[in-house]
Scaffold this motif. Structure first.
Motif, PDB file in Angstrom:
ATOM      1  N   ALA A 183       0.828  -1.209   0.000  1.00 29.72           N
ATOM      2  CA  ALA A 183       0.000   0.000   0.000  1.00 29.72           C
ATOM      3  C   ALA A 183       0.860   1.255   0.000  1.00 29.72           C
ATOM      4  O   ALA A 183       0.526   2.244  -0.659  1.00 29.72           O
ATOM      5  N   LEU A 184       1.968   1.221   0.737  1.00 32.96           N
ATOM      6  CA  LEU A 184       2.823   2.407   0.801  1.00 32.96           C
ATOM      7  C   LEU A 184       3.602   2.619  -0.492  1.00 32.96           C
ATOM      8  O   LEU A 184       3.864   3.754  -0.890  1.00 32.96           O
ATOM      9  N   SER A 185       3.962   1.532  -1.172  1.00 38.95           N
ATOM     10  CA  SER A 185       4.605   1.699  -2.481  1.00 38.95           C
ATOM     11  C   SER A 185       3.637   2.364  -3.448  1.00 38.95           C
ATOM     12  O   SER A 185       4.029   3.205  -4.266  1.00 38.95           O
ATOM     13  N   GLU A 186       2.363   2.020  -3.328  1.00 35.72           N
ATOM     14  CA  GLU A 186       1.343   2.673  -4.148  1.00 35.72           C
ATOM     15  C   GLU A 186       1.169   4.129  -3.736  1.00 35.72           C
ATOM     16  O   GLU A 186       0.969   5.013  -4.586  1.00 35.72           O
ATOM     17  N   ALA A 187       1.273   4.406  -2.428  1.00 38.77           N
ATOM     18  CA  ALA A 187       1.137   5.784  -1.953  1.00 38.77           C
ATOM     19  C   ALA A 187       2.251   6.677  -2.491  1.00 38.77           C
ATOM     20  O   ALA A 187       2.006   7.809  -2.922  1.00 38.77           O
ATOM     21  N   VAL A 188       3.480   6.171  -2.452  1.00 38.68           N
ATOM     22  CA  VAL A 188       4.608   6.946  -2.990  1.00 38.68           C
ATOM     23  C   VAL A 188       4.374   7.234  -4.466  1.00 38.68           C
ATOM     24  O   VAL A 188       4.605   8.343  -4.955  1.00 38.68           O
ATOM     25  N   TYR A 189       3.877   6.242  -5.178  1.00 34.70           N
ATOM     26  CA  TYR A 189       3.619   6.418  -6.611  1.00 34.70           C
ATOM     27  C   TYR A 189       2.474   7.400  -6.852  1.00 34.70           C
ATOM     28  O   TYR A 189       2.528   8.237  -7.770  1.00 34.70           O
ATOM     29  N   MET A 190       1.426   7.337  -6.022  1.00 35.09           N
ATOM     30  CA  MET A 190       0.291   8.242  -6.173  1.00 35.09           C
ATOM     31  C   MET A 190       0.691   9.691  -5.923  1.00 35.09           C
ATOM     32  O   MET A 190       0.122  10.615  -6.525  1.00 35.09           O
ATOM     33  N   ILE A 191       1.686   9.897  -5.071  1.00 38.01           N
ATOM     34  CA  ILE A 191       2.202  11.248  -4.880  1.00 38.01           C
ATOM     35  C   ILE A 191       2.800  11.772  -6.178  1.00 38.01           C
ATOM     36  O   ILE A 191       2.631  12.945  -6.547  1.00 38.01           O
ATOM     37  N   SER A 192       3.459  10.897  -6.912  1.00 35.05           N
ATOM     38  CA  SER A 192       4.004  11.322  -8.208  1.00 35.05           C
ATOM     39  C   SER A 192       2.889  11.605  -9.206  1.00 35.05           C
ATOM     40  O   SER A 192       3.060  12.434 -10.115  1.00 35.05           O
ATOM     41  N   LEU A 193       1.750  10.951  -9.042  1.00 28.30           N
ATOM     42  CA  LEU A 193       0.612  11.240  -9.914  1.00 28.30           C
ATOM     43  C   LEU A 193       0.030  12.614  -9.594  1.00 28.30           C
ATOM     44  O   LEU A 193      -0.389  13.347 -10.504  1.00 28.30           O
ATOM     45  N   GLU A 194      -0.002  12.980  -8.323  1.00 25.78           N
ATOM     46  CA  GLU A 194      -0.439  14.336  -7.968  1.00 25.78           C
ATOM     47  C   GLU A 194       0.505  15.373  -8.557  1.00 25.78           C
ATOM     48  O   GLU A 194       0.063  16.402  -9.092  1.00 25.78           O
ATOM     49  N   ARG A 195       1.782  15.100  -8.459  1.00 21.10           N
ATOM     50  CA  ARG A 195       2.779  16.033  -9.007  1.00 21.10           C
ATOM     51  C   ARG A 195       2.598  16.208 -10.515  1.00 21.10           C
ATOM     52  O   ARG A 195       2.888  17.267 -11.069  1.00 21.10           O
ATOM     53  N   ASN A 196       2.132  15.156 -11.158  1.00 20.49           N
ATOM     54  CA  ASN A 196       1.909  15.190 -12.604  1.00 20.49           C
ATOM     55  C   ASN A 196       0.422  15.152 -12.939  1.00 20.49           C
ATOM     56  O   ASN A 196       0.012  14.598 -13.965  1.00 20.49           O
ATOM     57  N   GLY A 197      -0.371  15.783 -12.101  1.00 21.50           N
ATOM     58  CA  GLY A 197      -1.812  15.780 -12.286  1.00 21.50           C
ATOM     59  C   GLY A 197      -2.290  16.562 -13.487  1.00 21.50           C
ATOM     60  O   GLY A 197      -3.477  16.524 -13.815  1.00 21.50           O
TER      61      GLY A 197
END
Length: 660
Positions: A478-492
């Protein structure tokens, strides 16, 4: 395992130290970046008994006797049914097709009661792993009966436990010849997780039986033909911005004849066309397109229907075992009609009640449009000439007739490779607005690819990550997905939408693992991945603010096990900080809040943390869950967050207003 109390205790280990004013951080002057307002949503596919036996509230399995060996080699029209003659009655029973309720629903039971015995003769249904009922609750029963004999027949319907004890019942009498729908309400007096429904006829005669239904009176939002309330609510609690449905591989089906046709799933349930599920079970399509649209509206999620691009799944016939060569195309001479079906769906969703398909929507109880904005064409298809020809036909027709609809194309099943490259090339040629990328990978892949979208061309198609997950349901996953989702926000501004997949699975019937939510007949079990998805969806924003958070130390900055983001929700004015740490040591940093205006004295802090190898289970469903508290605020913040944690700080604009 990490108990809930242990998670609470870990909150006290967060070392929040407030600093005085200092020099501005680098990047404070950078302009905010727009984030898609639809970034985090959900994807529902009918696999792992997600619809029948799952989200759809129907408790009777094989209610219309349409199961067959084509669904599952061990199945037939009497699967989940038993001929009931416990009171020494007798007669004959057969499956017939001569005079059905409707041609779309061909099979029914013909019962010839030659002696009713002491209790009556009839049928017993065991539901999906038993029928769960609760004391004090009402259950709505209905059945279509064709009274063939001249005399009326007394009928009793009851819910019983495994030993035959009656839990609740109702009685009625047939009237007239021909097919007629009968409806009764059963009040249940005892709890039972594995009840059976018994339908008994208590006089001699011939009768046809079809569409035997039992649903809780209380469904989600109390809709008729509704959804299972507890499971629907857990999904709603994610607060998704959109919902993709009904698939997935289900959409383009196991061969051309198995392509999911939306028109077969609307109208009265007894007139819908049931079909084999590509995941080796059966679709009653009681949960059809109307119900999907209605559910999206109920939970505030934009509907994202996905239609086949005129081709079947390349894995049709089990060819996934040999590399996927089973893709077949709808014959070109039939494509005009198929393209019209696609256009008709848009009219069904958005057309006025005076239009042909808008009128059908209104007849179902929804005169107002569903405000369809997105439409997916294809699902991780192999990009062949057969696919391209049909995709272009559909795309051109929809784009011409409905330029307001945002079309989502597909670039294959993987994050790279031949289909990925060909799919993107086709999207460039047609100027497709959004493309659908899919990937299921190990947690380390997500941690190593946090800069994937940093380098994407902002002028090309936007990206919808329609299916993604790391392989597992532990906290580390779940946390590996969270780190990745942060990059999705950065590239929203590039990634328009993203949805974890699959969404739900019935325990004991999972066609795929992992899943976001597991359930059985009585309980729902969210995974820790679910809680991460929920935190991002609930705490989403439409502006990314660079330079607010700075990690300490060059190693930390370069370490892809950690990620930070700051977003603002312009609708509420709230500011949200996220710090994801999938690493084995705490991480530190500084946040400069001096540029966001007058600060309130406090904010809400939510933390998900614990043993990285632990996952929520049926034995310990709250092993790791979010823990929230209130923290004091200052304009300069130095923080340290635990190893293996997701930390979310939400600063409410309402609190800001109070402190101006």
């Amino acid at each position: 395992m990490m108990k809930k109390i242990a998670c609470t205790a870990l909150l006290s280990t967060l070392a929040f130290t407030w600093l005085g004013a200092s020099a501005q951080q680098k990047g404070d002057a950078a302009k905010p970046r727009k984030i898609s307002p639809d970034l985090f949503g959900i994807f529902f596919e009918d696999l792992s008994y997600a619809a029948d036996g799952g989200l759809y509230a129907e408790l009777i399995q094989n209610r219309s006797f349409e199961y067959s060996p084509a669904d599952n080699r061990d199945w037939n029209s009497m699967t989940a049914w038993k001929y009931q003659t416990d009171g020494f009655g007798y007669g004959t029973i057969s499956v017939e097709t001569a005079t059905p309720v409707h041609p779309n629903n061909p099979h029914y039971i013909l019962l010839d009661i030659q002696d009713e015995g002491q209790k009556g003769v009839g049928l017993e249904n065991s539901g999906f792993d038993g029928i769960p009922v609760k004391a004090g609750k009402n259950y709505n029963f209905s059945v279509f009966l064709n009274a063939i004999s001249d005399q009326s027949l007394p009928v009793k319907v009851a819910l019983v436990d495994r030993k035959g004890k009656e839990l609740g019942s109702s009685s009625f009498t047939t009237s007239d010849k021909g097919w007629k729908k009968y409806a009764e309400q059963i009040h249940v007096n005892f709890d039972n997780d594995s009840a059976k429904l018994v339908l008994l006829f208590k006089a001699k005669g011939k009768i046809g039986i079809d569409m035997v239904s039992l649903c809780p009176e209380e469904t989600f939002k109390n809709h008729n033909n509704g959804l299972r309330a507890d499971l629907a609510q857990v999904i709603a609690d994610i607060k998704p911005k959109f919902m993709r449905f009904p698939g997935g591989c289900l959409t383009h089906g196991d061969g051309v004849a198995n392509i999911y046709r939306w028109k077969n799933t609307i109208g009265p349930v007894e007139q819908r066309v049931e079909q084999r599920n590509i995941w080796n079970y059966h679709q009653s399509v009681g949960l059809g397109y109307f119900e999907y649209f209605q559910f999206c509206e109920d939970i505030g999620a934009k509907p994202v229907p996905v239609l086949a691009a005129g081709v079947s799944c390349q894995n049709s016939g089990g060819t996934w075992k040999i590399g996927g060569t089973g893709q077949k195309g709808i014959p070109v001479e039939e494509m005009k009609a198929y393209v019209q079906d696609v256009l008709d769906l848009i009219e069904y969703a958005n057309g006025p009640v005076t239009s042909t398909w808008g009128a059908k929507r209104a007849a179902a109880g929804h005169p107002a449009p569903f405000n369809l904005e997105y439409l997916g064409i294809g699902n991780e298809d192999k990009i062949t000439g057969v696919f391209e020809e049909r995709f272009r036909m559909i795309y051109d027709a929809v784009h011409k007739a409905h330029p307001e609809i945002k079309i989502i194309g597909t670039v294959g099943p993987s994050p790279k490779g031949e289909d990925f490259d060909k799919g993107w090339k086709l999207a460039d040629q047609l100027s497709v607005g959004i493309v659908d990328e899919h990937y299921y990978e190990k947690p380390q892949w997500f941690l190593k690819n946090t800069q994937r979208y940093d380098a994407y061309n902002r002028l090309r198609s936007k990206v919808y990550i329609g299916e993604y997950a790391s392989w597992g349901n532990t906290l580390f996953n779940a946390l590996s997905e969270a780190v990745y989702m942060i990059s999705l926000e950065r590239n929203g501004d590039v990634v328009r939408m993203a949805s974890y997949a699959p969404l739900i699975a019935r325990i004991g019937h999972a066609s795929w693992n992992p899943n976001l939510i597991y359930f059985n007949g009585t309980q729902v079990f969210p995974t820790v991945n679910y809680y991460v998805q929920q935190q991002f969806a609930v705490n989403s924003g439409n502006e990314y603010l660079p330079g607010v958070i700075k990690m300490k130390g060059e190693k930390t900055v370069l370490d892809t096990t950690a990620g930070v983001s700051t977003v603002r929700d312009s609708a509420t004015g709230d500011l949200i900080l996220k710090i994801a740490n999938a690493g084995s040591v705490p991480v530190s940093g500084e946040a400069d809040l001096s540029k966001i205006g007058q600060l309130p004295k406090s904010a809400t802090l939510t933390v998900i943390t614990g043993n990285p190898e632990v996952k929520n289970s049926t034995d310990n469903p709250q092993a790791i869950v979010p823990q929230s508290s209130v923290i004091k605020l200052q304009k300069k913040w130095a923080f340290t967050v635990p190893a293996y944690s997701l930390t979310v700080v939400r600063i409410s604009s309402r609190s800001m207003e109070k402190h101006k």
